[in-house]
Design an enzyme around this catalytic site. Structure first.
Site, mmCIF file in Angstrom:
data_model
loop_
_atom_site.group_PDB
_atom_site.id
_atom_site.type_symbol
_atom_site.label_atom_id
_atom_site.label_comp_id
_atom_site.label_asym_id
_atom_site.label_seq_id
_atom_site.Cartn_x
_atom_site.Cartn_y
_atom_site.Cartn_z
ATOM 1 N N SER A 1 14.066 46.922 38.154
ATOM 2 C CA SER A 1 13.827 45.813 37.613
ATOM 3 C C SER A 1 14.427 44.573 38.583
ATOM 4 C CB SER A 1 14.506 45.120 36.156
ATOM 5 O OG SER A 1 14.346 43.664 36.062
ATOM 6 N N TYR B 1 22.193 44.485 31.337
ATOM 7 C CA TYR B 1 20.732 45.070 31.934
ATOM 8 C C TYR B 1 20.811 44.985 33.720
ATOM 9 C CZ TYR B 1 15.685 45.286 31.981
ATOM 10 O OH TYR B 1 14.542 45.494 32.366
HETATM 11 N N1 LIG Z 1 8.198 43.650 31.329
HETATM 12 C C1 LIG Z 1 8.920 43.238 32.204
HETATM 13 O O1 LIG Z 1 8.857 41.972 32.548
HETATM 14 C C2 LIG Z 1 9.978 44.253 32.743
HETATM 15 C C3 LIG Z 1 10.367 43.512 34.120
HETATM 16 C C4 LIG Z 1 11.089 44.429 34.902
HETATM 17 C C5 LIG Z 1 11.353 45.687 34.312
HETATM 18 N N2 LIG Z 1 10.781 46.446 33.184
HETATM 19 C C6 LIG Z 1 11.079 47.601 32.941
HETATM 20 O O2 LIG Z 1 9.795 48.242 32.873
HETATM 21 C C7 LIG Z 1 10.012 49.272 31.700
HETATM 22 C C8 LIG Z 1 8.892 49.159 30.745
HETATM 23 O O3 LIG Z 1 9.002 47.829 30.096
HETATM 24 P P1 LIG Z 1 7.821 47.279 29.153
HETATM 25 O O4 LIG Z 1 7.978 45.659 29.740
HETATM 26 O O5 LIG Z 1 6.499 47.886 29.397
HETATM 27 O O6 LIG Z 1 8.509 47.450 27.784
HETATM 28 P P2 LIG Z 1 7.802 47.858 26.425
HETATM 29 O O7 LIG Z 1 6.425 47.178 26.152
HETATM 30 O O8 LIG Z 1 9.062 47.059 25.384
HETATM 31 O O9 LIG Z 1 7.865 49.320 26.311
HETATM 32 C C9 LIG Z 1 8.720 50.124 26.471
HETATM 33 C C10 LIG Z 1 8.372 51.656 26.512
HETATM 34 O O10 LIG Z 1 9.501 52.405 26.297
HETATM 35 C C11 LIG Z 1 9.544 53.123 25.380
HETATM 36 N N3 LIG Z 1 11.050 53.413 24.721
HETATM 37 C C12 LIG Z 1 11.873 52.645 24.432
HETATM 38 N N4 LIG Z 1 13.088 53.090 23.837
HETATM 39 C C13 LIG Z 1 12.806 54.413 23.985
HETATM 40 C C14 LIG Z 1 13.414 55.776 23.597
HETATM 41 N N5 LIG Z 1 14.791 55.709 22.984
HETATM 42 N N6 LIG Z 1 13.003 56.973 23.927
HETATM 43 C C15 LIG Z 1 11.695 56.906 24.364
HETATM 44 N N7 LIG Z 1 10.899 56.001 24.869
HETATM 45 C C16 LIG Z 1 11.537 54.708 24.589
HETATM 46 C C17 LIG Z 1 8.753 52.418 24.190
HETATM 47 O O11 LIG Z 1 8.149 53.358 23.239
HETATM 48 P P3 LIG Z 1 8.653 53.462 21.801
HETATM 49 O O12 LIG Z 1 9.278 52.553 21.125
HETATM 50 O O13 LIG Z 1 7.597 54.382 21.359
HETATM 51 O O14 LIG Z 1 9.806 54.831 21.888
HETATM 52 C C18 LIG Z 1 7.671 51.846 25.105
HETATM 53 O O15 LIG Z 1 6.860 52.627 25.326
HETATM 54 C C19 LIG Z 1 11.533 49.360 30.999
HETATM 55 O O16 LIG Z 1 12.229 50.016 31.832
HETATM 56 C C20 LIG Z 1 11.779 47.582 31.488
HETATM 57 O O17 LIG Z 1 13.173 47.579 31.565
HETATM 58 C C21 LIG Z 1 10.205 45.280 32.455
#
Ligand SMILES: NC(=O)c1ccc[n+]([C@@H]2O[C@H](COP(=O)([O-])OP(=O)(O)OC[C@H]3O[C@@H](n4cnc5c(N)ncnc54)[C@H](OP(=O)(O)O)[C@@H]3O)[C@@H](O)[C@H]2O)c1
Length: 254
Positions: free
Chosen positions: A147, A160
């Site tokens: 991130s 985080y």
């Molecule tokens: N969106 C942003 O602005 C942003 C920015 C920078 C970095 N990121 C990073 O990008 C990645 C994806 O983020 P996103 O925005 O797509 O988030 P999201 O929509 O909340 O999706 C998160 C994913 O992680 C899975 N997950 C959560 N806890 C888990 C666990 N204990 N075991 C297995 N799977 C788990 C969830 O699936 P289940 O709930 O089905 O397990 C879901 O598929 C993350 O690492 C986040 O920190 C996001």
């Protein structure tokens, strides 16, 4: 440059956090680029519908329900991919995130532990187990979804930042360790991407307006806009790239 360089044909990918958001988009893009894909998360139903979509690309898809905070489950996720799909050349450690913000002085130790378990410990376990499978196989590419909060300190998100920055620096160190083992290890650092993770921020108009004001492009990114960097790092187009962090943030950290 030939588009062949970006082909994932003949490769087997494993994407964690694939049930929605960025992970789902990466799994679909990798299948479209020719990879067979194992998809992991806790929500089995969402993974099953993703698998149906991936199979329409003519690719194989293995659903591996997994909680990435459980090392034994990660071992089983990697083992099943190797045995049932026939190998592992691409691992995307995408599962992660945080649903709360807090200044450090008010942070409960349990909150710190929870975020570390999901965003740092899981990356250690999956990288160690996945790298071994790649060393035992044909080599490969490991991609951490970090991130911009792991590149610069993010106020209210110290925990985080610590987890994402820690995973990113671990990645740089392990990239050096594995550089002669045919395993490349890189990070992608997304900025603000519109997903379920931050729907509460986008729904609050002043917060949404403030966030957009910090992004030179003036808008949120989409999950699909992270996939180009992932395909690049997974493919032979990046064959001399290891230990790198590719920032995809609309100019936020420029
Ligand atoms: N969106 C942003 O602005 C942003 C920015 C920078 C970095 N990121 C990073 O990008 C990645 C994806 O983020 P996103 O925005 O797509 O988030 P999201 O929509 O909340 O999706 C998160 C994913 O992680 C899975 N997950 C959560 N806890 C888990 C666990 N204990 N075991 C297995 N799977 C788990 C969830 O699936 P289940 O709930 O089905 O397990 C879901 O598929 C993350 O690492 C986040 O920190 C996001």
């Amino acid at each position: 440059m030939s588009t062949e360089l970006f082909s994932l044909s003949g490769k087997i990918a494993l994407v964690t956090g694939a049930s929605r958001g960025i992970g789902r988009a990466i799994a679909l893009a990798m299948a479209a680029a020719g990879a067979d894909v194992a998809v992991a998360a806790r929500s089995e139903g969402d993974l099953e519908s993703l698998a149906t979509e991936i199979q329409t690309h003519g690719r194989r898809c293995l659903v591996v329900p997994t909680d990435v905070t459980d090392r034994a489950a990660i071992q089983s996720m990697v083992d099943r991919t190797v045995v049932e799909l026939g190998g592992l050349q691409i691992l995307v450690n995408n599962a992660g995130g945080t649903k709360f913000v807090s200044p450090l002085v008010a942070l409960r130790p349990e909150g710190w532990d929870k975020v570390m378990a999901l965003n740092l410990d899981s990356v250690f376990h999956a990288t160690q187990i996945g790298a071994q499978a790649m060393i035992d196989g044909d080599g490969g590419s490991i991609i951490q979804i970090s991130s911009v909060a792991g590149v610069q300190g993010a106020e209210g998100l110290s925990f985080y930042s610590a987890a994402k920055g820690g995973a990113r620096l671990m990645t740089q160190a392990v990239a050096k360790e594995l550089a002669q083992s045919r395993v490349r290890v890189n990070s992608i650092a997304p900025g603000w991407v519109a997903t379920d993770l931050n729907s509460n921020l986008r729904e609050d108009e002043p917060t949404d307006k403030y966030i957009r004001s910090t992004i030179p492009m003036g808008r949120w990114g989409t999950s699909e806009e992270i996939t180009g960097a992932a395909i690049f790092l997974a493919s032979d187009a990046s064959s001399f790239v290891t230990g790198a962090t590719l920032v995809v943030d609309g100019g936020q950290t420029a």
